[in-house]
Design a protein around this motif. Structure first.
Motif, PDB file in Angstrom:
ATOM      1  N   MET A   1       9.732 -18.516  86.249  1.00 15.29           N
ATOM      2  CA  MET A   1       8.488 -17.869  86.655  1.00 15.29           C
ATOM      3  C   MET A   1       7.770 -17.332  85.424  1.00 15.29           C
ATOM      4  O   MET A   1       8.386 -17.055  84.405  1.00 15.29           O
ATOM      5  CB  MET A   1       8.767 -16.701  87.608  1.00 15.29           C
ATOM      6  CG  MET A   1       9.327 -17.107  88.954  1.00 15.29           C
ATOM      7  SD  MET A   1       9.398 -15.659  90.040  1.00 15.29           S
ATOM      8  CE  MET A   1      10.557 -14.642  89.140  1.00 15.29           C
ATOM      9  N   ARG A   2       6.480 -17.114  85.582  1.00 15.56           N
ATOM     10  CA  ARG A   2       5.664 -16.583  84.492  1.00 15.56           C
ATOM     11  C   ARG A   2       4.711 -15.552  85.050  1.00 15.56           C
ATOM     12  O   ARG A   2       4.091 -15.758  86.099  1.00 15.56           O
ATOM     13  CB  ARG A   2       4.861 -17.710  83.839  1.00 15.56           C
ATOM     14  CG  ARG A   2       4.011 -17.276  82.633  1.00 15.56           C
ATOM     15  CD  ARG A   2       4.884 -17.070  81.413  1.00 15.56           C
ATOM     16  NE  ARG A   2       4.110 -16.785  80.202  1.00 15.56           N
ATOM     17  CZ  ARG A   2       3.630 -15.581  79.880  1.00 15.56           C
ATOM     18  NH1 ARG A   2       3.803 -14.548  80.684  1.00 15.56           N
ATOM     19  NH2 ARG A   2       2.980 -15.411  78.743  1.00 15.56           N
ATOM     20  N   THR A   3       4.615 -14.402  84.370  1.00 17.77           N
ATOM     21  CA  THR A   3       3.635 -13.388  84.736  1.00 17.77           C
ATOM     22  C   THR A   3       3.230 -12.659  83.466  1.00 17.77           C
ATOM     23  O   THR A   3       3.845 -12.834  82.400  1.00 17.77           O
ATOM     24  CB  THR A   3       4.189 -12.410  85.795  1.00 17.77           C
ATOM     25  OG1 THR A   3       3.120 -11.617  86.314  1.00 17.77           O
ATOM     26  CG2 THR A   3       5.249 -11.491  85.189  1.00 17.77           C
ATOM     27  N   GLN A   4       2.227 -11.817  83.559  1.00 16.31           N
ATOM     28  CA  GLN A   4       1.818 -11.065  82.379  1.00 16.31           C
ATOM     29  C   GLN A   4       2.676  -9.820  82.165  1.00 16.31           C
ATOM     30  O   GLN A   4       3.084  -9.530  81.049  1.00 16.31           O
ATOM     31  CB  GLN A   4       0.332 -10.672  82.507  1.00 16.31           C
ATOM     32  CG  GLN A   4      -0.621 -11.854  82.404  1.00 16.31           C
ATOM     33  CD  GLN A   4      -2.054 -11.458  82.660  1.00 16.31           C
ATOM     34  OE1 GLN A   4      -2.447 -11.183  83.801  1.00 16.31           O
ATOM     35  NE2 GLN A   4      -2.864 -11.413  81.605  1.00 16.31           N
ATOM     36  N   VAL A   5       2.958  -9.074  83.245  1.00 16.97           N
ATOM     37  CA  VAL A   5       3.739  -7.838  83.124  1.00 16.97           C
ATOM     38  C   VAL A   5       4.910  -7.881  84.098  1.00 16.97           C
ATOM     39  O   VAL A   5       4.708  -7.975  85.316  1.00 16.97           O
ATOM     40  CB  VAL A   5       2.864  -6.599  83.411  1.00 16.97           C
ATOM     41  CG1 VAL A   5       3.684  -5.325  83.212  1.00 16.97           C
ATOM     42  CG2 VAL A   5       1.626  -6.585  82.510  1.00 16.97           C
ATOM     43  N   GLY A   6       6.117  -7.824  83.562  1.00 25.70           N
ATOM     44  CA  GLY A   6       7.304  -7.676  84.385  1.00 25.70           C
ATOM     45  C   GLY A   6       7.609  -6.207  84.548  1.00 25.70           C
ATOM     46  O   GLY A   6       7.728  -5.485  83.553  1.00 25.70           O
TER      47      GLY A   6
ATOM     48  N   ALA B   1      -7.381  -4.469  87.592  1.00 24.82           N
ATOM     49  CA  ALA B   1      -8.008  -4.912  86.341  1.00 24.82           C
ATOM     50  C   ALA B   1      -7.843  -6.411  86.116  1.00 24.82           C
ATOM     51  O   ALA B   1      -8.169  -6.920  85.041  1.00 24.82           O
ATOM     52  CB  ALA B   1      -7.399  -4.140  85.167  1.00 24.82           C
ATOM     53  N   GLY B   2      -7.286  -7.108  87.131  1.00 20.88           N
ATOM     54  CA  GLY B   2      -7.126  -8.545  87.013  1.00 20.88           C
ATOM     55  C   GLY B   2      -5.918  -8.987  86.219  1.00 20.88           C
ATOM     56  O   GLY B   2      -5.879 -10.121  85.728  1.00 20.88           O
ATOM     57  N   VAL B   3      -4.909  -8.125  86.093  1.00 19.16           N
ATOM     58  CA  VAL B   3      -3.692  -8.436  85.343  1.00 19.16           C
ATOM     59  C   VAL B   3      -2.557  -8.694  86.333  1.00 19.16           C
ATOM     60  O   VAL B   3      -2.301  -7.877  87.228  1.00 19.16           O
ATOM     61  CB  VAL B   3      -3.315  -7.290  84.385  1.00 19.16           C
ATOM     62  CG1 VAL B   3      -1.982  -7.570  83.694  1.00 19.16           C
ATOM     63  CG2 VAL B   3      -4.426  -7.070  83.358  1.00 19.16           C
ATOM     64  N   ASP B   4      -1.853  -9.800  86.161  1.00 24.02           N
ATOM     65  CA  ASP B   4      -0.762 -10.171  87.058  1.00 24.02           C
ATOM     66  C   ASP B   4       0.518  -9.415  86.715  1.00 24.02           C
ATOM     67  O   ASP B   4       0.795  -9.113  85.547  1.00 24.02           O
ATOM     68  CB  ASP B   4      -0.465 -11.672  86.951  1.00 24.02           C
ATOM     69  CG  ASP B   4      -1.629 -12.521  87.451  1.00 24.02           C
ATOM     70  OD1 ASP B   4      -2.369 -12.037  88.323  1.00 24.02           O
ATOM     71  OD2 ASP B   4      -1.783 -13.650  86.951  1.00 24.02           O
ATOM     72  N   SER B   5       1.338  -9.149  87.736  1.00 28.85           N
ATOM     73  CA  SER B   5       2.634  -8.502  87.516  1.00 28.85           C
ATOM     74  C   SER B   5       3.605  -8.925  88.605  1.00 28.85           C
ATOM     75  O   SER B   5       3.195  -9.369  89.684  1.00 28.85           O
ATOM     76  CB  SER B   5       2.492  -6.975  87.500  1.00 28.85           C
ATOM     77  OG  SER B   5       2.125  -6.477  88.786  1.00 28.85           O
TER      78      SER B   5
ATOM     79  N   CYS C   1       7.392 -13.106  80.559  1.00 24.01           N
ATOM     80  CA  CYS C   1       6.230 -12.228  80.637  1.00 24.01           C
ATOM     81  C   CYS C   1       5.763 -11.824  79.239  1.00 24.01           C
ATOM     82  O   CYS C   1       6.477 -12.015  78.247  1.00 24.01           O
ATOM     83  CB  CYS C   1       6.531 -11.000  81.491  1.00 24.01           C
ATOM     84  SG  CYS C   1       8.143 -10.277  81.260  1.00 24.01           S
ATOM     85  N   ASP C   2       4.575 -11.259  79.176  1.00 20.66           N
ATOM     86  CA  ASP C   2       4.031 -10.790  77.903  1.00 20.66           C
ATOM     87  C   ASP C   2       4.607  -9.437  77.525  1.00 20.66           C
ATOM     88  O   ASP C   2       4.834  -9.167  76.345  1.00 20.66           O
ATOM     89  CB  ASP C   2       2.506 -10.695  77.992  1.00 20.66           C
ATOM     90  CG  ASP C   2       1.857 -12.051  78.210  1.00 20.66           C
ATOM     91  OD1 ASP C   2       2.116 -12.963  77.397  1.00 20.66           O
ATOM     92  OD2 ASP C   2       1.112 -12.201  79.191  1.00 20.66           O
ATOM     93  N   VAL C   3       4.797  -8.582  78.522  1.00 18.62           N
ATOM     94  CA  VAL C   3       5.369  -7.252  78.295  1.00 18.62           C
ATOM     95  C   VAL C   3       6.246  -6.884  79.489  1.00 18.62           C
ATOM     96  O   VAL C   3       6.108  -7.445  80.577  1.00 18.62           O
ATOM     97  CB  VAL C   3       4.277  -6.163  78.103  1.00 18.62           C
ATOM     98  CG1 VAL C   3       3.432  -6.422  76.872  1.00 18.62           C
ATOM     99  CG2 VAL C   3       3.400  -6.063  79.340  1.00 18.62           C
ATOM    100  N   VAL C   4       7.129  -5.899  79.257  1.00 16.94           N
ATOM    101  CA  VAL C   4       7.989  -5.376  80.321  1.00 16.94           C
ATOM    102  C   VAL C   4       7.747  -3.876  80.442  1.00 16.94           C
ATOM    103  O   VAL C   4       7.692  -3.156  79.430  1.00 16.94           O
ATOM    104  CB  VAL C   4       9.480  -5.628  80.030  1.00 16.94           C
ATOM    105  CG1 VAL C   4      10.366  -4.966  81.090  1.00 16.94           C
ATOM    106  CG2 VAL C   4       9.769  -7.120  79.955  1.00 16.94           C
ATOM    107  N   ALA C   5       7.624  -3.388  81.665  1.00 17.24           N
ATOM    108  CA  ALA C   5       7.508  -1.950  81.934  1.00 17.24           C
ATOM    109  C   ALA C   5       8.807  -1.477  82.580  1.00 17.24           C
ATOM    110  O   ALA C   5       9.188  -1.969  83.646  1.00 17.24           O
ATOM    111  CB  ALA C   5       6.321  -1.659  82.852  1.00 17.24           C
TER     112      ALA C   5
END
Length: 389
Positions: free
Chosen positions: A1-6, A24-28, A151-155
């Motif tokens: 899978m691919r997303t912007q924010v995990g 804001a149009g950002v996927d997570s 993902c691009d970043v992880v929270a």
């Protein structure tokens, strides 16, 4: 899978971050080890600061809160047999709202699922790799299938006992207090319209509520207390003793929940490691006396959502580079306020006549000095988001 924010963790921090990013149009994608039923029933704090309420209204999450939340414009400090009201509305022109954390979680889950958000409950074996520049979150889904989320970043919003903070070696600041809270949730209508913080020779007590039918009450006890050694009758009797004041009555009713919670302060610095960003209890814990835990988490993700949106849209790293320092300024202010409330209201476990008189002196000053009362009110209702204490 691919997303912007995990996002690891479906508490208020993770869910609100997902909601803000979606706006804001950002996927997570949100990953949670517990079931949806568990996170929606997990009873936690219920005091929402003024800026928290304003944010939830701003992003369309306050319909039920505005209908069912209980607006409070002050608290009472009770000591030496007297009751003293701190009038928030008069002192700072704002108030707080009592609305259970689990209710906030329910509203957030409904909103995310209603908007097509990707929430994965009951995942296990979560792992983190590539945090320097290309994060991959591994996990086993509820169906038993092993998956990888690029993902691009992880929270890291997975709480104090989560796994994300273990991915690096932050500096830890920790303090454990020599007392705990024995808390009950009771089916008993509140008899007082605001929270009462009582300093009594037997120990601290807190009178609060969750709804017009449910009260939430606490007693200071030793950290090693076995809740099974306290009968319901003993708890009600001790609450009546510690909360006693002229004209005050205490409704008793069936105890729905009972437990002992230790008290600690904890901060991890920095709150960022490469492309991993911690938020909420994963990065900091406060004693509950100041009612700051959930509010700090929400303040964190407001900053994080803006920083991540800017970074993911334009590559501008200014916001993510400043994320930790920005949040930690508010965190340490909340840590100090929570420590101050805790030390002023809790009786030391060993006899300390000198310390006891210092407590009473501070309490008397707080309720007789407008400047001191304003300091308490300003911190309790919450400093505005965007202000760096």
């Amino acid at each position: 899978m691919r997303t912007q924010v995990g996002i690891v963790g479906a508490g208020p921090a993770g869910l609100l971050l997902s909601h803000l990013l979606a706006g804001a149009g950002v996927d997570s994608v949100v990953l949670e080890t517990r079931s949806r039923d568990y996170v929606e029933r997990r009873v936690r704090a219920g005091v929402l600061e003024h800026p928290t309420v304003e944010l939830l209204r701003e992003v369309g999450l306050a319909d039920r809160l505005d209908r069912e939340g209980m607006r409070h414009e002050g608290i009472s400090l009770r000591f030496d047999g007297g009751d003293h009201r701190i009038d928030f509305a008069d002192l700072v022109g704002k108030g707080i709202t009592v609305y259970g954390q689990q209710e906030v979680v329910k509203d957030l889950i409904a909103a995310r699922l209603g908007d097509g958000g990707d929430l994965r409950f009951e995942v296990t074996d979560v792992t983190l790799d590539g945090l320097a520049d290309a994060p991959v979150v591994g996990f086993t889904g509820a169906d038993g299938r092993r998956e990888e989320l690029q993902c691009d970043v992880v929270a890291g919003c997975d709480g104090f006992h989560g796994i994300t903070r273990d991915a690096y070696d932050p500096q830890m600041f920790d303090r454990t207090y020599p007392y705990a809270w024995l808390g009950i949730l009771a089916k008993a209508a509140p008899t007082h319209h605001e929270l009462v913080y009582a300093n009594h020779p037997h120990g601290f007590a807190l009178y609060s509520m969750r709804s017009p039918e449910i009260t939430r009450l606490y007693l200071q006890v030793p950290p090693d207390t076995d809740v099974n050694n306290w009968s319901d009758a003993q708890i009600w009797d001790e609450l009546g003793t510690r909360l006693a004041a002229r004209g005050f009555t205490l409704n008793e009713g069936p105890v729905l929940e009972k437990g002992v919670t230790g008290m600690r302060s904890f901060v991890a610095e920095p709150m960022r490691h490469g492309r991993l960003f911690l938020a909420g209890d994963a990065a900091h814990i406060v004693p509950p006396t100041g009612a700051k835990g959930m509010n700090l988490a929400i303040a964190d993700v407001r900053v994080l959502a803006e920083a991540l949106t800017t970074f993911l849209r334009s590559g501008d790293e200014t916001g993510i580079d400043g994320y930790s320092d920005t949040c930690l300024r508010r965190v340490w202010r909340a840590e100090h306020f929570s420590w101050w409330m805790t030390s002023m209201l809790h009786v030391p476990p060993e006899s300390d006549p000198f310390g006891r008189r210092l407590q009473l002196s501070q309490l008397r000053y707080t309720v007789t000095s407008r400047a001191a009362a304003t300091t308490l009110a300003e911190n309790y209702v919450g400093l505005p988001h965007g202000v760096s204490p």
